[in-house]
Design a protein around this motif. Structure first.
Motif, PDB file in Angstrom:
ATOM      1  N   ALA A  62      10.499 -26.540 -23.285  1.00 55.85           N
ATOM      2  CA  ALA A  62       9.327 -26.038 -23.992  1.00 55.85           C
ATOM      3  C   ALA A  62       8.220 -27.086 -24.088  1.00 55.85           C
ATOM      4  N   CYS A  63       8.558 -28.341 -23.876  1.00 61.96           N
ATOM      5  CA  CYS A  63       7.569 -29.422 -23.892  1.00 61.96           C
ATOM      6  C   CYS A  63       6.829 -29.525 -22.555  1.00 61.96           C
ATOM      7  N   LEU A  64       7.306 -28.820 -21.560  1.00 63.61           N
ATOM      8  CA  LEU A  64       6.681 -28.820 -20.236  1.00 63.61           C
ATOM      9  C   LEU A  64       5.796 -27.596 -20.075  1.00 63.61           C
ATOM     10  N   SER A  65       4.915 -27.650 -19.106  1.00 57.93           N
ATOM     11  CA  SER A  65       4.101 -26.475 -18.792  1.00 57.93           C
ATOM     12  C   SER A  65       4.943 -25.462 -18.024  1.00 57.93           C
ATOM     13  N   ASP A  66       4.493 -24.213 -18.012  1.00 57.72           N
ATOM     14  CA  ASP A  66       5.179 -23.188 -17.219  1.00 57.72           C
ATOM     15  C   ASP A  66       5.245 -23.596 -15.756  1.00 57.72           C
ATOM     16  N   CYS A  67       4.182 -24.203 -15.263  1.00 54.18           N
ATOM     17  CA  CYS A  67       4.146 -24.654 -13.866  1.00 54.18           C
ATOM     18  C   CYS A  67       5.236 -25.693 -13.600  1.00 54.18           C
ATOM     19  N   ASP A  68       5.407 -26.626 -14.525  1.00 59.48           N
ATOM     20  CA  ASP A  68       6.460 -27.641 -14.371  1.00 59.48           C
ATOM     21  C   ASP A  68       7.852 -27.019 -14.420  1.00 59.48           C
ATOM     22  N   VAL A  69       8.034 -26.032 -15.285  1.00 48.08           N
ATOM     23  CA  VAL A  69       9.331 -25.342 -15.367  1.00 48.08           C
ATOM     24  C   VAL A  69       9.603 -24.613 -14.054  1.00 48.08           C
ATOM     25  N   ARG A  70       8.585 -23.934 -13.527  1.00 45.05           N
ATOM     26  CA  ARG A  70       8.759 -23.243 -12.238  1.00 45.05           C
ATOM     27  C   ARG A  70       9.060 -24.233 -11.112  1.00 45.05           C
ATOM     28  N   SER A  71       8.475 -25.426 -11.179  1.00 43.23           N
ATOM     29  CA  SER A  71       8.762 -26.409 -10.124  1.00 43.23           C
ATOM     30  C   SER A  71      10.213 -26.896 -10.201  1.00 43.23           C
ATOM     31  N   LEU A  72      10.806 -26.853 -11.395  1.00 39.99           N
ATOM     32  CA  LEU A  72      12.218 -27.234 -11.536  1.00 39.99           C
ATOM     33  C   LEU A  72      13.158 -26.139 -11.045  1.00 39.99           C
ATOM     34  N   PHE A  73      12.850 -24.886 -11.398  1.00 37.97           N
ATOM     35  CA  PHE A  73      13.801 -23.795 -11.164  1.00 37.97           C
ATOM     36  C   PHE A  73      13.323 -22.729 -10.182  1.00 37.97           C
ATOM     37  N   GLY A  74      12.090 -22.824  -9.725  1.00 35.63           N
ATOM     38  CA  GLY A  74      11.577 -21.814  -8.809  1.00 35.63           C
ATOM     39  C   GLY A  74      11.298 -20.516  -9.551  1.00 35.63           C
ATOM     40  N   ASN A  75      11.219 -19.433  -8.827  1.00 38.09           N
ATOM     41  CA  ASN A  75      10.966 -18.122  -9.424  1.00 38.09           C
ATOM     42  C   ASN A  75      12.129 -17.171  -9.214  1.00 38.09           C
ATOM     43  N   ALA A  76      13.224 -17.698  -8.736  1.00 39.65           N
ATOM     44  CA  ALA A  76      14.375 -16.853  -8.389  1.00 39.65           C
ATOM     45  C   ALA A  76      15.293 -16.664  -9.600  1.00 39.65           C
ATOM     46  N   GLN A  77      16.423 -16.053  -9.323  1.00 35.67           N
ATOM     47  CA  GLN A  77      17.448 -15.865 -10.343  1.00 35.67           C
ATOM     48  C   GLN A  77      18.018 -17.228 -10.748  1.00 35.67           C
ATOM     49  N   LEU A  78      18.432 -17.319 -12.002  1.00 39.74           N
ATOM     50  CA  LEU A  78      19.085 -18.529 -12.503  1.00 39.74           C
ATOM     51  C   LEU A  78      20.592 -18.368 -12.346  1.00 39.74           C
ATOM     52  N   ARG A  79      21.257 -19.481 -12.085  1.00 33.07           N
ATOM     53  CA  ARG A  79      22.711 -19.447 -11.936  1.00 33.07           C
ATOM     54  C   ARG A  79      23.344 -19.047 -13.264  1.00 33.07           C
ATOM     55  N   GLN A  80      24.181 -18.048 -13.237  1.00 34.27           N
ATOM     56  CA  GLN A  80      24.824 -17.517 -14.435  1.00 34.27           C
ATOM     57  C   GLN A  80      26.088 -18.302 -14.755  1.00 34.27           C
ATOM     58  N   LEU A  81      26.104 -18.948 -15.922  1.00 33.66           N
ATOM     59  CA  LEU A  81      27.297 -19.678 -16.373  1.00 33.66           C
ATOM     60  C   LEU A  81      28.206 -18.777 -17.192  1.00 33.66           C
ATOM     61  N   THR A  82      27.595 -17.821 -17.888  1.00 37.64           N
ATOM     62  CA  THR A  82      28.328 -16.814 -18.664  1.00 37.64           C
ATOM     63  C   THR A  82      27.569 -15.493 -18.487  1.00 37.64           C
ATOM     64  N   PRO A  83      28.133 -14.398 -18.934  1.00 35.54           N
ATOM     65  CA  PRO A  83      27.391 -13.131 -18.861  1.00 35.54           C
ATOM     66  C   PRO A  83      26.112 -13.136 -19.715  1.00 35.54           C
ATOM     67  N   LYS A  84      25.971 -14.115 -20.610  1.00 35.35           N
ATOM     68  CA  LYS A  84      24.818 -14.166 -21.508  1.00 35.35           C
ATOM     69  C   LYS A  84      23.751 -15.173 -21.072  1.00 35.35           C
ATOM     70  N   THR A  85      23.966 -15.893 -19.978  1.00 37.61           N
ATOM     71  CA  THR A  85      22.973 -16.833 -19.479  1.00 37.61           C
ATOM     72  C   THR A  85      21.708 -16.077 -19.089  1.00 37.61           C
ATOM     73  N   LEU A  86      20.561 -16.675 -19.361  1.00 32.97           N
ATOM     74  CA  LEU A  86      19.296 -16.041 -18.964  1.00 32.97           C
ATOM     75  C   LEU A  86      19.323 -15.731 -17.471  1.00 32.97           C
ATOM     76  N   PRO A  87      18.846 -14.544 -17.082  1.00 35.26           N
ATOM     77  CA  PRO A  87      18.967 -14.135 -15.684  1.00 35.26           C
ATOM     78  C   PRO A  87      17.910 -14.709 -14.743  1.00 35.26           C
ATOM     79  N   CYS A  88      16.708 -15.011 -15.278  1.00 42.60           N
ATOM     80  CA  CYS A  88      15.620 -15.405 -14.380  1.00 42.60           C
ATOM     81  C   CYS A  88      14.620 -16.302 -15.103  1.00 42.60           C
ATOM     82  N   VAL A  89      13.765 -16.931 -14.311  1.00 42.72           N
ATOM     83  CA  VAL A  89      12.776 -17.849 -14.851  1.00 42.72           C
ATOM     84  C   VAL A  89      11.802 -17.131 -15.780  1.00 42.72           C
ATOM     85  N   SER A  90      11.431 -15.891 -15.486  1.00 39.76           N
ATOM     86  CA  SER A  90      10.491 -15.194 -16.368  1.00 39.76           C
ATOM     87  C   SER A  90      11.093 -14.999 -17.764  1.00 39.76           C
TER      88      SER A  90
END
Length: 165
Positions: A62-90
């Protein structure tokens, strides 16, 4: 590194308290007090978790800009660690906006089933992003979250006063 306030959070909640920073896309733990309750959230040594899956990581992101967050994780799906992990960058960016607006960061069994946490960003120290989280078994979350949030609010007020001085 955390100083007496980290212990005060532990003492007030009797739950595990973590001080963290970012290491690329992951959370790096800097200091910690482990709960001494029989049922407790104890992190496994040597395991790393993506920042988007943990309270302290979300607080740091949250201390980073949205652009910086997207540069870390892209715009694709996020890797699911549990069924409750956030599904995507949006979905992550939506949560980060609420944290930036002054809400707390939450992990409701997102990095590990059976574990919940509440946290927040802290003022950066010497350019280093910092966050604090209070971690507990999911079985205690419902009964504890209001007290944990009140304890974190008191810390937020104290750190704001210190930063102004």
């Amino acid at each position: 590194m955390g100083g007496p306030w980290l212990y005060q959070l532990f003492d007030a909640t009797q739950e595990t308290v973590d001080l963290s920073t970012l290491a690329g896309e992951e959370v790096l733990f800097l200091d910690r007090f482990l709960s001494d309750q029989p049922s407790r959230a104890v992190p496994e040594i040597g395991l790393t978790y993506p920042a988007y899956s943990m309270t302290n990581g979300k607080a740091l992101l949250a201390c980073l800009s949205d652009c910086d967050v997207r540069s870390l994780f892209g715009n694709a799906q996020l890797r699911q660690l549990t069924p409750k992990t956030l599904p995507c960058v949006s979905a992550l960016l939506t949560q980060l906006a609420t944290i930036r607006a002054g809400d707390f960061a939450y992990d409701i069994e997102e990095h590990k089933m059976g574990t919940c946490a509440i946290g927040m960003p802290l003022p950066a120290r010497q350019g280093q992003l910092l966050s604090v989280s209070i971690v507990m078994p999911a079985s205690r979350f419902e009964e504890s979250w209001e007290h944990v949030e009140a304890t974190l609010r008191a810390l937020r007020v104290a750190t704001a006063v210190i930063d102004r001085s």
